[in-house]
Design a protein around this motif. Structure first.
Motif, mmCIF file in Angstrom:
data_model
loop_
_atom_site.group_PDB
_atom_site.id
_atom_site.type_symbol
_atom_site.label_atom_id
_atom_site.label_comp_id
_atom_site.label_asym_id
_atom_site.label_seq_id
_atom_site.Cartn_x
_atom_site.Cartn_y
_atom_site.Cartn_z
ATOM 1 N N PRO A 9 36.327 86.811 -27.248
ATOM 2 C CA PRO A 9 35.652 87.998 -26.714
ATOM 3 C C PRO A 9 34.470 87.592 -25.831
ATOM 4 O O PRO A 9 33.734 86.657 -26.164
ATOM 5 C CB PRO A 9 35.162 88.734 -27.966
ATOM 6 C CG PRO A 9 35.903 88.131 -29.112
ATOM 7 C CD PRO A 9 36.210 86.732 -28.714
ATOM 8 N N LYS A 10 34.280 88.303 -24.743
ATOM 9 C CA LYS A 10 33.150 88.001 -23.871
ATOM 10 C C LYS A 10 31.815 88.182 -24.597
ATOM 11 O O LYS A 10 30.871 87.419 -24.382
ATOM 12 C CB LYS A 10 33.201 88.896 -22.631
ATOM 13 C CG LYS A 10 34.361 88.602 -21.700
ATOM 14 C CD LYS A 10 34.392 89.578 -20.535
ATOM 15 C CE LYS A 10 35.613 89.343 -19.661
ATOM 16 N NZ LYS A 10 35.712 90.347 -18.563
ATOM 17 N N LYS A 11 31.740 89.190 -25.459
ATOM 18 C CA LYS A 11 30.488 89.423 -26.183
ATOM 19 C C LYS A 11 30.173 88.249 -27.099
ATOM 20 O O LYS A 11 28.994 87.893 -27.282
ATOM 21 C CB LYS A 11 30.542 90.728 -26.969
ATOM 22 C CG LYS A 11 31.610 90.793 -28.047
ATOM 23 C CD LYS A 11 31.657 92.157 -28.712
ATOM 24 C CE LYS A 11 32.774 92.225 -29.760
ATOM 25 N NZ LYS A 11 32.887 93.575 -30.359
ATOM 26 N N ALA A 12 31.198 87.635 -27.695
ATOM 27 C CA ALA A 12 30.984 86.458 -28.536
ATOM 28 C C ALA A 12 30.583 85.260 -27.685
ATOM 29 O O ALA A 12 29.745 84.448 -28.096
ATOM 30 C CB ALA A 12 32.243 86.147 -29.340
ATOM 31 N N LEU A 13 31.171 85.139 -26.501
ATOM 32 C CA LEU A 13 30.807 84.046 -25.604
ATOM 33 C C LEU A 13 29.350 84.165 -25.184
ATOM 34 O O LEU A 13 28.605 83.183 -25.161
ATOM 35 C CB LEU A 13 31.727 84.047 -24.385
ATOM 36 C CG LEU A 13 31.476 82.993 -23.309
ATOM 37 C CD1 LEU A 13 31.433 81.593 -23.896
ATOM 38 C CD2 LEU A 13 32.538 83.081 -22.212
ATOM 39 N N ARG A 14 28.923 85.376 -24.858
ATOM 40 C CA ARG A 14 27.521 85.581 -24.480
ATOM 41 C C ARG A 14 26.578 85.242 -25.638
ATOM 42 O O ARG A 14 25.465 84.758 -25.423
ATOM 43 C CB ARG A 14 27.300 87.022 -24.032
ATOM 44 C CG ARG A 14 28.000 87.399 -22.730
ATOM 45 C CD ARG A 14 27.575 88.782 -22.263
ATOM 46 N NE ARG A 14 28.269 89.183 -21.052
ATOM 47 C CZ ARG A 14 29.359 89.954 -21.033
ATOM 48 N NH1 ARG A 14 29.853 90.424 -22.182
ATOM 49 N NH2 ARG A 14 29.949 90.282 -19.896
ATOM 50 N N ALA A 15 27.044 85.483 -26.873
ATOM 51 C CA ALA A 15 26.235 85.192 -28.063
ATOM 52 C C ALA A 15 26.393 83.748 -28.518
ATOM 53 O O ALA A 15 25.778 83.348 -29.512
ATOM 54 C CB ALA A 15 26.616 86.134 -29.196
ATOM 55 N N ARG A 16 27.236 82.966 -27.817
ATOM 56 C CA ARG A 16 27.506 81.563 -28.157
ATOM 57 C C ARG A 16 28.107 81.446 -29.556
ATOM 58 O O ARG A 16 27.869 80.469 -30.274
ATOM 59 C CB ARG A 16 26.251 80.688 -28.041
ATOM 60 C CG ARG A 16 25.463 80.857 -26.749
ATOM 61 C CD ARG A 16 26.325 80.736 -25.512
ATOM 62 N NE ARG A 16 25.575 80.824 -24.269
ATOM 63 C CZ ARG A 16 26.005 81.482 -23.192
ATOM 64 N NH1 ARG A 16 27.171 82.120 -23.210
ATOM 65 N NH2 ARG A 16 25.292 81.502 -22.087
ATOM 66 N N THR A 43 31.372 82.408 -11.727
ATOM 67 C CA THR A 43 30.811 83.527 -10.964
ATOM 68 C C THR A 43 30.427 84.701 -11.856
ATOM 69 O O THR A 43 29.634 85.549 -11.455
ATOM 70 C CB THR A 43 31.811 84.000 -9.891
ATOM 71 O OG1 THR A 43 33.037 84.380 -10.524
ATOM 72 C CG2 THR A 43 32.101 82.882 -8.895
ATOM 73 N N GLN A 44 30.972 84.762 -13.062
ATOM 74 C CA GLN A 44 30.623 85.831 -13.992
ATOM 75 C C GLN A 44 29.431 85.467 -14.869
ATOM 76 O O GLN A 44 28.940 86.313 -15.617
ATOM 77 C CB GLN A 44 31.827 86.180 -14.877
ATOM 78 C CG GLN A 44 33.001 86.756 -14.101
ATOM 79 C CD GLN A 44 34.165 87.077 -15.004
ATOM 80 O OE1 GLN A 44 34.802 86.201 -15.578
ATOM 81 N NE2 GLN A 44 34.455 88.354 -15.153
ATOM 82 N N GLN A 45 29.023 84.204 -14.827
ATOM 83 C CA GLN A 45 27.875 83.712 -15.600
ATOM 84 C C GLN A 45 28.021 84.030 -17.094
ATOM 85 O O GLN A 45 27.093 84.517 -17.742
ATOM 86 C CB GLN A 45 26.575 84.287 -15.046
ATOM 87 C CG GLN A 45 26.293 83.847 -13.618
ATOM 88 C CD GLN A 45 24.941 84.305 -13.104
ATOM 89 O OE1 GLN A 45 24.468 85.382 -13.436
ATOM 90 N NE2 GLN A 45 24.308 83.463 -12.298
ATOM 91 N N LEU A 46 29.173 83.687 -17.634
ATOM 92 C CA LEU A 46 29.444 83.886 -19.054
ATOM 93 C C LEU A 46 29.209 82.619 -19.868
ATOM 94 O O LEU A 46 28.787 82.690 -21.021
ATOM 95 C CB LEU A 46 30.891 84.349 -19.255
ATOM 96 C CG LEU A 46 31.247 85.739 -18.722
ATOM 97 C CD1 LEU A 46 32.753 85.959 -18.778
ATOM 98 C CD2 LEU A 46 30.535 86.814 -19.527
ATOM 99 N N LEU A 47 29.482 81.466 -19.292
ATOM 100 C CA LEU A 47 29.353 80.200 -20.001
ATOM 101 C C LEU A 47 27.895 79.785 -20.140
ATOM 102 O O LEU A 47 27.050 80.185 -19.335
ATOM 103 C CB LEU A 47 30.114 79.104 -19.255
ATOM 104 C CG LEU A 47 31.633 79.245 -19.151
ATOM 105 C CD1 LEU A 47 32.178 78.211 -18.171
ATOM 106 C CD2 LEU A 47 32.288 79.085 -20.519
#
Length: 284
Positions: A265-272, A85-89
């Motif tokens: 970190p979420k920022k790293a996840l968003r950057a893959r 639901t957060q659309q992080l993956l």
């Protein structure tokens, strides 16, 4: 699991008096449960243990001692992402999790690897016995994913908000909502609510955590050149990328039936940027 269903469970577990708190403190999770034992008829499906489906040319991860890391899980993101639901993956591809020796509970050797293209995946056995499977091989199981909601658990709850009886009921509610093989997101299991601080110490400051949050914040403050906002943002940005619980059917037993927790970190996840991960172990 919708908010309305979550509200109904709060009432069912006799926690209506603290419903406002449990609603405000709740976090979305992707709950992972064991499906059937893996028969390897599908390629690239979500799986825990067993043998992974790897792309051509994939190099099996090694520990610093040259041993084969153990395969923990692969997530088929096409089937998992709809529950995020957060659309992080990432919305497509495969996410692989490997780990090394778990003699230490902190900063465990591991690899999290993202493969965007599922073309050419093949079931692949490790070249030789992996570091965690010297006595007995793990048994593969398919994984099912479902969106859910998690209230703060024992480690993260605000004890000023709940009575002793309500704490017992909250434990039962948490168990009900997180029952399964593991989860993505939510609150990590533990004795103390310091997983984000521990991960930030290693991933941001490159230093081990000494179990004293005040010391860790001081170290992070120095790392960020006195920028208190940067410290809080770094801590808040950490998330539970994957928790995998002990399970005797699979053969997983993390010390005394505990769990392993991949933080990121979420920022790293968003950057893959999946080299920006931290693996820890919690056991009672």
């Amino acid at each position: 699991m919708t908010i309305e269903q979550y509200k109904e469970l709060i009432h069912e577990f006799e926690l209506s008096e603290v419903s406002d708190y449990l609603l405000s403190a709740a976090r979305p999770i992707i709950n992972l449960t064991l499906a059937e034992k893996e028969d390897y008829q599908l390629i690239g499906n979500s799986r825990v243990a067993g043998e992974p489906d790897l792309p051509p040319g994939f190099e099996w991860p090694l520990t610093n001692d040259g041993e084969q890391m153990s395969f923990i899980a692969q997530l088929d993101l096409e089937s998992v992402y709809p529950h995020d639901t957060q659309q992080l993956l990432p919305s497509t591809g495969i996410l692989y999790f490997f780990m090394g020796d778990m003699q230490q509970a902190r900063n465990i050797a591991h690899k999290v690897i993202y493969v965007a293209d599922k073309t050419g995946l093949q079931r692949t056995a490790p070249p030789r016995t992996t570091v965690q499977e010297k006595e007995e091989r793990y048994t593969g199981y398919r994984l099912s994913a479902a969106a859910s909601i998690m209230p703060p658990n024992y480690a993260y709850v605000d004890y000023d908000q709940l009575s002793e009886d309500e704490m017992d009921a909250l434990d039962d509610l948490c168990m009900h909502l997180t029952e399964g093989a593991g989860r993505i997101g939510g609150y990590a299991d533990g004795q103390h609510g310091d997983h984000n601080i521990e991960a930030a110490m290693y991933l941001e400051a490159g230093k081990p955590y000494d179990y004293f949050p005040r010391n860790a914040r001081a170290t992070l403050l120095q790392h960020f050149n006195g920028n208190q906002q940067a410290v809080e943002e770094a801590i808040d940005d950490m998330m539970l990328l994957l928790q995998i619980d002990s399970d005797m059917k699979v053969g997983f037993c993390w010390w005394d039936a505990g769990c392993i927790q991949f933080m990121m970190p979420k920022k790293a996840l968003r950057a893959r940027a999946f080299d920006r991960t931290y693996l820890t172990l919690y056991s009672s």
